[in-house]
Design a protein around this motif. Structure first.
Motif: not given
Length: 506
Positions: A285-293
């Motif tokens: 979840i954290i990594v997906g957020t960092l990449v997507e934003t």
């Protein structure tokens, strides 16, 4: 970890309303669900994939080894090797924790299983409770660095870098050796400085009897190493090794695994796998957020801008960020976040992918003994009854040589066993001498007790040998030679260097 995940979810949904550089274009709720649940960029990303396809099989091997009595085997073997040495209980803790750590993959679990035996023996032998706990915590933490079975994060590392796990384990051999060499030397120097002579009360005879009862559990480990290095799939390697453990356990009554023991091992393996998988899903979840934003790229650029494209400053910043990410987080989650945020910045400055990822991997692990949140040290403090803060700082000081090893293999991959044999031998030899010098400075002993000015001098000269450069090796070697030469002259003159027979067992 759950609170951090909630903060990132709030950030991804309300980012457009934040000020300055924190703002991003935002995601709708439907897009957020699609990203996190219906794609491989969120919960079901690389960490969960590694848990399912790699980590599970080796966690299962570790559970079967523990149920068959291999944990006791490692402790018995350590005491047989070091029970009659200076500071023998401390050295036995180092060796047994290293051996058990190769199959447990968890620093805290290693402390709780091994420390129950080793910490009371160290206290009885004369080690102060905070130091006994610190030695156990630092040794247990290093288990995640030691092949053939490193921590769960190592399997994720192999998947991200795109190489076989065997290549990761092979590259980690010498860094793990240097780490444990430093810890063993620190214990030896401390024991000699305070006069902690061989303890005849240590249960060496009992350990020898236990070793004779359980020696047959060792061959499955060599079989596993052979299968890994022969590039068999991890599923095949784990399955065959597990069956081999069950088979050899029937050679003696004390280790025989019946249906109940097999069932308990399977349940323990499944529970431990869940302990790895759930934090890995949250890390997704954290990594997906960092990449997507786009925050991952922003932080990378910020790190490079602050460092002014200096590799040394960038490495130091990467170390601090990785340790901060590792405060209270499982190693796999801390490594994964650092792999996304920090490792690409190192690669942008020319660091090879394997070295860059191993760098952050090492510091994600060493966060377990880095205050203010040092989970392995706190677990050990609970067993020893010592102060948490004192234990954490003792563990950090003991682990200082380990903090320098990643810098060495970034600047020269010879320590990762890459390059010509002569070059590898040179960098490993000089690094080993540097590690021993630094350990002498921390332990306060070299041919006799070291005065504080000499300890400070060794503390300054020894890292120059860990740095693989020729000039630094010459300066560091000359400085260490002066300190050691003075110590030999001083104690020979005073008649305090004993004959070799007086230090037997060292």
């Amino acid at each position: 970890l759950a609170v951090i995940a909630v903060l990132f979810i709030v950030y991804i949904l309300f980012g457009p309303y934040l000020p300055g550089g924190l703002a991003h274009r935002g995601l709708s709720l439907m897009r957020f669900i699609d990203l996190q649940v219906l794609s491989t960029q969120g919960i079901f990303g690389t960490p969960i994939s590694a848990s399912a396809h790699m980590v599970f099989y080796f966690v299962l091997v570790g559970a079967f080894l523990e149920r068959s009595g291999a944990g006791k085997l490692f402790v018995d073997l350590a005491y047989c090797l070091t029970g009659r040495a200076w500071g023998g209980a401390g050295k036995a803790s180092v060796i047994s924790s290293a051996l058990f750590g190769t199959v447990s993959g968890s620093a805290v679990a290693n402390v709780l299983v091994d420390g129950i035996v080793t910490i009371p023996l160290m206290k009885r032998s004369g080690f102060k409770p905070p130091l006994a706990a610190a030695i156990e915590a630092t040794a247990s933490t290093g288990g995640q660095l030691a092949p053939p079975i490193m921590g769960a994060a190592a399997f994720i590392l192999a998947d991200i870098v795109g190489i076989g796990y065997a290549s990761v384990a092979f590259a980690a051999i010498m860094p793990a050796f240097l780490y444990y060499l430093s810890l063993f030397a620190v214990v030896d120097c401390h024991a000699r400085r305070v006069g902690m002579r061989p303890d005849p009360s240590l249960p060496v005879a009992e350990s020898l009897a236990g070793l004779r009862e359980r020696w047959h559990l060792i061959p499955p480990l060599f079989l596993m190493i052979y299968l890994i290095m022969s590039h068999y799939s991890l599923m095949v390697t784990g399955g065959i090794t597990t069956l081999a453990i069950i088979a050899v356990s029937w050679m003696r009554v004390a280790t025989r695994m019946n249906l109940k023991a097999v069932f308990e091992a399977v349940v323990a393996g499944a529970r431990t796998t869940a302990d790895v998988a759930i934090p890995s899903a949250v890390a997704g979840i954290i990594v997906g957020t960092l990449v997507e934003t786009g925050m991952a790229l922003t932080l990378q650029r910020w790190l490079l801008d602050v460092a002014g494209n200096s590799l040394m400053i960038t490495l130091f910043g990467a170390m601090l960020l990785t340790i901060i990410f590792g405060m209270g987080m499982p190693t796999a989650a801390a490594y994964l976040v650092s792999a996304i945020l920090v490792a690409p910045a190192l690669q942008e400055l020319g660091v090879p992918a394997l070295a860059a990822h191993l760098f952050v991997f090492y510091f994600a692990i060493l966060s377990m003994v880095t205050p203010p949140v040092a989970l392995a040290a706190y677990a050990a403090a609970g067993i020893s009854g010592s102060n948490l803060w004192t234990t954490g700082w003792n563990a950090f000081v003991i682990a200082i040589p380990g903090f320098l090893i990643p810098y060495a293999f970034v600047f020269d991959q010879g320590i990762l066993l890459q390059g010509g044999a002569l070059h590898i031998a040179q960098v490993v030899t000089t690094a080993s001498i540097g590690v021993l010098g630094l350990s002498a400075a921390i332990g306060g002993y070299a041919f006799g007790p070291l005065a504080w000015p000499l300890r400070v001098a060794l503390f300054c000269f020894s890292p120059l040998l860990i740095d693989p450069g020729i000039i630094t090796d010459l300066i560091g070697g000359a400085g260490m030679a002066l300190v050691f030469g003075y110590q030999i002259w001083r104690y020979k003159l005073a008649g305090r260097i004993k004959a070799p027979a007086a230090t037997s067992g060292s």
